[in-house]
Design an enzyme around this catalytic site. Structure first.
Site, PDB file in Angstrom:
ATOM      1  CB  ILE A  30      25.884   1.524 -30.683  1.00 56.68           C
ATOM      2  CG1 ILE A  30      26.818   0.563 -31.055  1.00 56.68           C
ATOM      3  CG2 ILE A  30      24.667   1.567 -32.158  1.00 56.68           C
ATOM      4  CD1 ILE A  30      27.488   0.430 -29.813  1.00 56.68           C
ATOM      5  CG  HIS A  93      15.050   6.169 -27.780  1.00 52.90           C
ATOM      6  ND1 HIS A  93      14.331   5.405 -28.391  1.00 52.90           N
ATOM      7  CD2 HIS A  93      15.598   6.730 -28.651  1.00 52.90           C
ATOM      8  CE1 HIS A  93      14.260   5.359 -29.584  1.00 52.90           C
ATOM      9  NE2 HIS A  93      15.311   6.464 -29.921  1.00 52.90           N
ATOM     10  CG  HIS A  95      18.540  10.514 -29.572  1.00 55.90           C
ATOM     11  ND1 HIS A  95      19.561   9.706 -30.301  1.00 55.90           N
ATOM     12  CD2 HIS A  95      17.643  10.148 -30.062  1.00 55.90           C
ATOM     13  CE1 HIS A  95      19.010   8.809 -30.994  1.00 55.90           C
ATOM     14  NE2 HIS A  95      17.528   9.161 -30.921  1.00 55.90           N
TER      15      HIS A  95
END
Ligand code: AMP
Length: 134
Positions: A30, A93, A95
């Site tokens: 986001i 996670h 990136h």
């Protein structure tokens, strides 16, 4: 309590989804460093990437490979950079960041301000590339 990323997987929080299978999920960051900056996560909620069991850890790389290929075809870049921070969200996670230069993956850089329409168009472009690979 479920992490914000588990809520995204469950559809309780909206996202610009890129891909999903039984074990993994990918969506646009986001606050992107570059257009197409994507997060790849395991559906299993584990805080730290290197605490994942071996099979899940192996699988996330293979899943990320497909997503990275589609990002590279959709966004002008030299390479897809890979980073693991996990300082903000306690759900493992990776990136994936489209790079022109090494400076493009400096997380201290100001983040891009993209409209919802731009984010949706980027996600659509990457999804279209992914479909063509199947
Ligand atoms: P870090 O845990 O340090 O790797 O940073 C977490 C990343 O998740 C940051 O780049 C955030 O912009 C991103 N992020 C946090 N919340 C969301 C969300 N709801 N949708 C997409 N990306 C998010």
């Amino acid at each position: 309590m479920a992490s914000i990323f588990t809520k995204i997987i469950n559809g309780e929080i909206p996202c610009y989804k890129i891909a999903e299978d039984d074990n993994y999920f990918a969506f646009l960051d986001i606050n992107p460093l570059a257009k197409g900056h994507t997060l790849v996560i395991p559906k299993k909620e584990v805080d730290y990437l290197f605490d994942l069991d071996d099979n899940t850890l192996k699988g996330i790389i293979v899943f990320a490979k497909k997503v990275a290929g589609a990002i590279q075809k959709s966004m002008p870049c030299q390479r897809i950079g890979v980073a693991v921070l996990g300082l903000e969200v306690p759900h493992a996670h990776m990136h994936l960041v489209p790079l022109q230069t090494e400076a493009d993956i400096n997380f201290s850089n100001p983040k891009l301000k993209l409209s919802g329409e731009e984010m949706a168009a980027i996600a659509e472009k990457i999804r279209t590339e992914l479909k063509q690979k199947q």
